[in-house]
Design an enzyme around this catalytic site. Structure first.
Site, mmCIF file in Angstrom:
data_model
loop_
_atom_site.group_PDB
_atom_site.id
_atom_site.type_symbol
_atom_site.label_atom_id
_atom_site.label_comp_id
_atom_site.label_asym_id
_atom_site.label_seq_id
_atom_site.Cartn_x
_atom_site.Cartn_y
_atom_site.Cartn_z
ATOM 1 C CE1 TYR A 144 -3.073 2.921 1.140
ATOM 2 C CE2 TYR A 144 -3.438 1.779 3.202
ATOM 3 C CZ TYR A 144 -3.714 2.822 2.356
ATOM 4 O OH TYR A 144 -4.637 3.751 2.744
ATOM 5 C CE LYS A 172 -5.925 1.916 -0.509
ATOM 6 N NZ LYS A 172 -6.395 1.984 0.868
HETATM 7 C C1 LIG Z 1 -9.819 7.902 -2.072
HETATM 8 C C2 LIG Z 1 -9.350 6.600 -1.547
HETATM 9 O O1 LIG Z 1 -8.862 5.756 -2.259
HETATM 10 N N1 LIG Z 1 -9.474 6.415 -0.254
HETATM 11 C C3 LIG Z 1 -9.011 5.212 0.389
HETATM 12 C C4 LIG Z 1 -7.988 5.552 1.457
HETATM 13 C C5 LIG Z 1 -6.744 6.263 0.949
HETATM 14 O O2 LIG Z 1 -6.032 5.450 0.072
HETATM 15 C C6 LIG Z 1 -5.866 6.513 2.173
HETATM 16 O O3 LIG Z 1 -6.600 7.297 3.089
HETATM 17 C C7 LIG Z 1 -4.579 7.211 1.861
HETATM 18 O O4 LIG Z 1 -3.892 7.289 3.054
HETATM 19 O O5 LIG Z 1 -7.587 4.344 2.071
HETATM 20 C C8 LIG Z 1 -8.618 3.666 2.735
HETATM 21 O O6 LIG Z 1 -9.100 4.546 3.716
HETATM 22 C C9 LIG Z 1 -8.100 2.415 3.434
HETATM 23 O O7 LIG Z 1 -7.158 1.803 2.985
HETATM 24 O O8 LIG Z 1 -8.695 2.015 4.397
HETATM 25 C C10 LIG Z 1 -9.722 3.307 1.779
HETATM 26 C C11 LIG Z 1 -10.201 4.512 1.023
HETATM 27 O O9 LIG Z 1 -11.114 4.122 0.023
#
Ligand SMILES: CC(=O)N[C@H]1[C@H]([C@H](O)[C@H](O)CO)O[C@](O)(C(=O)O)C[C@@H]1O
Length: 313
Positions: A144, A172
């Protein structure tokens, strides 16, 4: 029972996050969490994951970590549902501990970030990932790498790590423009690439996205699943829905982001607007939460902009 083996080819789809129900005193309400996991399992998302950013992995104790992971693992295994455990932490020692204590839970994969205080050079990235791989044994890994990570990985890093770390099956990342998507095609040939939930149809159209750890699933896990299914046989229709989702995000969510609320605050706000979980908007401090009193107005706008299936509970 052995866990279904996920690979870079089979990993994908709409994954729903566990959000933590936080009491006024900052403790976790495990009874609400229990109900939330049951709901998520019944919602039929492609999978469920713990300890993402939305799961506030960076702000829980190790005891809480163990309890959450165990609860999700037991329920998902009972119901035969795919699940990933987040083992992320800013400290490599804590990540390793989380991993070692979770190996017996037979997750379908582990999600993790790179250590996040001092940025890692390439050699350190490699060493960390190989160490994690050895601890995780045969459980696959998903890396991630959000834009605010201290070590920002690029296409060549992803390709290098994919070659080096045999059990790395996915990443991710935040997405970008058409040029970004173009540049990620070689990565997508080797790893399952997860993009932000509200851009999933674009990611599919650009032949890069395998799925999303989805903020749309925060709003409504069932609706997000339906939208994902739609991408398989009506991509144009799904792209139209994406434009509505983006309009909704721009109108309702982005103003809160501009005021300085964090991503997990926004994810919890989405869940409260969707109203499917007994989770409220509260985050564990010091991070600020969007007031529950904002939810009604936001829900009205959501009802105006979004198709019914994304909101119906
Ligand atoms: C717009 C988007 O993709 N938001 C995603 C965020 C961001 O990647 C993260 O806040 C960056 O730090 O991650 C999550 O909160 C997570 O993994 O739980 C899922 C959420 O859908």
């Amino acid at each position: 029972m052995t866990a279904t083996k996920l690979t870079s080819k089979s990993l994908g789809g709409n994954w729903g996050t566990i959000l933590l129900p936080i009491n006024k005193d900052g403790s976790i309400d495990f009874s609400k969490l229990n109900d939330e996991i049951d709901y998520l399992i019944a919602a039929g998302t492609d999978g469920i994951y713990t300890n993402g950013t939305a799961g506030e992995f960076y702000n829980i104790t190790e005891d809480e970590y163990d309890k959450i992971s165990e609860l999700v693992a037991i329920k998902c295994r009972q119901e035969n549902r795919l699940f990933q455990l987040g083992v992320s932490h800013m400290s490599p020692i804590i990540t390793a501990g989380r991993l070692q204590r979770s190996v017996t839970l037979k997750a379908n994969a582990f999600q993790l970030i790179l250590p996040d205080w001092i940025p890692l050079n390439r050699q350190e990235q490699d060493e960390f990932m190989l160490h994690v791989q050895s601890l995780a044994k045969d459980t696959p890994l998903i890396l991630y790498n959000p834009p605010h990570a201290k070590s920002k990985l690029d296409v060549s890093d992803f390709l290098r790590l994919e070659t080096l770390v045999e059990t790395l099956i996915g990443i991710k990342v935040a997405d970008g423009d058409a040029t970004w998507y173009q540049s990620m095609i070689p990565v997508a040939a080797k790893l399952a690439v997860f993009v932000p939930g509200h851009h999933l149809a674009t990611g599919v159209k650009m032949k890069v996205a395998a799925g999303a750890y989805s903020n749309v699933a925060c709003l409504n896990p069932r609706g997000a699943q339906k939208w994902w299914e739609m991408m398989k046989d009506d991509l144009e229709g799904a792209l139209h829905i994406e434009r509505l989702i983006v309009e909704f995000m721009t109108t309702v969510v982005v103003p809160f982001q501009k005021k300085g609320f964090s991503n997990p605050a926004l994810d919890k706000f989405l869940a409260a607007i969707g109203g499917w979980a007994s989770v409220e908007t509260r985050l564990r401090g010091p991070y600020s939460s969007i007031e529950m009193s904002e939810v009604n107005e936001a829900r009205k706008i959501a009802e105006r902009i979004l198709p019914k299936f994304l909101l119906a509970i």
